[in-house]
Design a protein around this motif. Structure first.
Motif, short mmCIF file in Angstrom:
data_model
loop_
_atom_site.label_atom_id
_atom_site.label_comp_id
_atom_site.label_asym_id
_atom_site.label_seq_id
_atom_site.Cartn_x
_atom_site.Cartn_y
_atom_site.Cartn_z
N ASP A 78 0.82 -1.22 0.00
CA ASP A 78 0.00 0.00 0.00
C ASP A 78 0.85 1.26 0.00
O ASP A 78 0.46 2.28 -0.56
CB ASP A 78 -0.93 0.00 1.22
N VAL A 79 2.02 1.19 0.65
CA VAL A 79 2.92 2.34 0.75
C VAL A 79 4.34 1.88 0.41
O VAL A 79 4.75 0.79 0.80
CB VAL A 79 2.90 2.95 2.17
N TYR A 80 5.06 2.72 -0.31
CA TYR A 80 6.45 2.42 -0.67
C TYR A 80 7.33 3.55 -0.19
O TYR A 80 7.09 4.72 -0.51
CB TYR A 80 6.56 2.26 -2.19
N ALA A 81 8.36 3.22 0.59
CA ALA A 81 9.33 4.20 1.07
C ALA A 81 10.72 3.74 0.63
O ALA A 81 11.19 2.68 1.04
CB ALA A 81 9.27 4.32 2.59
N SER A 82 11.35 4.53 -0.22
CA SER A 82 12.63 4.17 -0.82
C SER A 82 13.77 4.96 -0.17
O SER A 82 13.56 6.05 0.36
CB SER A 82 12.59 4.44 -2.32
N ALA A 83 14.99 4.40 -0.27
CA ALA A 83 16.16 5.09 0.29
C ALA A 83 16.82 6.02 -0.72
O ALA A 83 17.86 6.61 -0.42
CB ALA A 83 17.17 4.07 0.80
N ASN A 84 16.26 6.12 -1.92
CA ASN A 84 16.72 7.13 -2.88
C ASN A 84 15.65 7.34 -3.95
O ASN A 84 14.74 6.52 -4.09
CB ASN A 84 18.07 6.75 -3.49
N ALA A 100 2.57 13.09 -8.41
CA ALA A 100 2.08 14.11 -7.47
C ALA A 100 1.99 13.60 -6.04
O ALA A 100 1.95 14.39 -5.09
CB ALA A 100 0.71 14.61 -7.93
N ASP A 101 1.99 12.28 -5.88
CA ASP A 101 1.85 11.70 -4.55
C ASP A 101 3.19 11.47 -3.85
O ASP A 101 3.22 11.12 -2.67
CB ASP A 101 1.11 10.35 -4.62
N THR A 102 4.30 11.63 -4.57
CA THR A 102 5.61 11.35 -3.97
C THR A 102 6.09 12.55 -3.15
O THR A 102 5.82 13.70 -3.50
CB THR A 102 6.66 11.02 -5.04
N ALA A 103 6.81 12.27 -2.09
CA ALA A 103 7.34 13.34 -1.25
C ALA A 103 8.59 12.86 -0.52
O ALA A 103 8.68 11.70 -0.11
CB ALA A 103 6.29 13.79 -0.24
N ALA A 219 5.46 7.24 -0.95
CA ALA A 219 4.25 7.45 -1.74
C ALA A 219 3.26 6.31 -1.53
O ALA A 219 3.64 5.19 -1.16
CB ALA A 219 4.58 7.57 -3.23
N VAL A 220 2.00 6.62 -1.76
CA VAL A 220 0.95 5.60 -1.77
C VAL A 220 1.00 4.91 -3.14
O VAL A 220 1.14 5.57 -4.17
CB VAL A 220 -0.44 6.24 -1.56
N LEU A 221 0.89 3.60 -3.16
CA LEU A 221 0.90 2.87 -4.42
C LEU A 221 -0.47 2.91 -5.07
O LEU A 221 -1.50 2.77 -4.41
CB LEU A 221 1.32 1.42 -4.18
N SER A 222 -0.48 3.12 -6.38
CA SER A 222 -1.74 3.24 -7.12
C SER A 222 -2.59 1.98 -7.01
O SER A 222 -3.81 2.03 -7.05
CB SER A 222 -1.45 3.52 -8.59
N GLN A 223 -1.94 0.82 -6.84
CA GLN A 223 -2.63 -0.45 -6.79
C GLN A 223 -3.34 -0.69 -5.47
O GLN A 223 -4.17 -1.60 -5.35
CB GLN A 223 -1.64 -1.59 -7.01
N THR A 231 -2.78 6.94 2.60
CA THR A 231 -2.49 8.38 2.60
C THR A 231 -2.32 8.90 4.01
O THR A 231 -1.44 9.73 4.29
CB THR A 231 -3.63 9.14 1.89
N ALA A 232 -3.14 8.39 4.93
CA ALA A 232 -3.03 8.80 6.33
C ALA A 232 -1.67 8.39 6.90
O ALA A 232 -1.05 9.14 7.68
CB ALA A 232 -4.16 8.18 7.15
N PHE A 233 -1.18 7.21 6.51
CA PHE A 233 0.14 6.76 6.99
C PHE A 233 1.24 7.67 6.47
O PHE A 233 2.13 8.07 7.22
CB PHE A 233 0.40 5.32 6.56
N VAL A 234 1.18 8.00 5.18
CA VAL A 234 2.18 8.90 4.60
C VAL A 234 2.15 10.26 5.30
O VAL A 234 3.21 10.83 5.61
CB VAL A 234 1.95 9.07 3.08
N HIS A 235 0.96 10.76 5.56
CA HIS A 235 0.84 12.05 6.26
C HIS A 235 1.44 11.97 7.66
O HIS A 235 2.08 12.93 8.13
CB HIS A 235 -0.63 12.46 6.34
#
Length: 254
Positions: A78-84, A100-103, A219-223, A231-235
């Motif tokens: 559901d959520v992807y957090a990358s190191a680069n 637009a969802d990446t931060a 970012a939240v994954l589109s799938q 989205t709440a987790f990313v926030h």
């Protein structure tokens, strides 16, 4: 007395049933995060769940490249957090994430580190070419962001090709940290947060100068079929509360 005991047993049973039902109703949120985020996200998980009692966060840690390939092959996330940004950009290009969802939510730095006793007596990057240094730990550049950063830094100093025969490649930055902690290599490239985590088992020699800073996008994954909760987790990760937990593990604010 027997009636009271029986009544109490019924009440307890009802509470257990209710608790089981509540757990069954909890939404599972799968977060695929870079291995270097393990400690910080293990802190964030219970904090987020406390604020969202109906959510059960499932953490999936590995190298950023390995996680991307899991997503590419259809693994649930559901959520992807990358190191680069490299792997996040691939996710955007392939349509797994909306640009637009990446931060960027955190920064880090790369360091050259040795086992605590520094057996090869390394003082600078230049010392790695010496005969005393026989093994250098580095994350596989193709899949491990820390390895990619290290390769770029060494290439800029015309050292990468020279040092390649000495390199021990790891599947994640945490694997390199383990090698260092167990005194199995002379030195290695890890994030400062990892070296700090290792404490007295590892000695930081110097911070490695990089062309671009170490940044972590999320970012939240589109799938995902849990867009609102993802989205709440990313926030939450990007909130002051999330930033404080990340700073507690040595990360810097974006």
């Amino acid at each position: 007395m027997k009636r009271t005991t029986a009544f109490t047993s019924i009440i307890v049973s009802l509470f257990l049933i209710a608790g089981t039902a509540a757990n069954a109703m909890a939404q599972e949120l799968i977060v695929s995060a870079a291995a270097s985020l393990t400690d910080a996200f293990n802190d964030i998980e219970p904090a987020f769940e406390a604020a969202h009692p109906n959510v059960d966060v499932i953490m999936n840690f590995a190298s950023s490249g390995a996680l991307y390939r899991q997503i590419e092959q259809g693994a649930p996330a559901d959520v992807y957090a990358s190191a680069n940004p490299k792997w996040m950009n691939k996710a955007v290009t392939k349509g797994f994430v909306n640009q637009a969802d990446t931060a960027i939510f955190a920064r880090n730095s790369l360091v050259l580190a040795t086992p605590a006793d520094n057996p090869a007596h390394i003082k600078t990057l230049a010392d790695l070419t010496g005969q005393a240094v026989k093994s250098i730990g580095i994350g596989t550049p193709e899949t491990v962001p820390a390895g990619q950063y290290a390769k770029g830094a060494l290439t800029s100093k015309d050292l990468y090709a020279t040092l390649t025969p000495k390199m021990i490649f790891g599947e994640s930055v945490r694997q390199i940290l383990d090698y260092l902690s167990r005194d199995e290599i002379d030195c290695g490239f890890v994030y400062r947060t990892d070296a700090v985590k290792a404490g007295k088992n590892v000695t930081i020699i110097e911070e490695v100068p990089l062309e671009k800073p170490v940044t972590y996008p999320i970012a939240v994954l589109s799938q995902s079929d849990k867009q609102a909760m993802a989205t709440a987790f990313v926030h939450f990760v990007r909130s002051d509360a999330g930033a404080d937990l990340l700073e507690g593990r040595g990360f810097k604010r974006p």
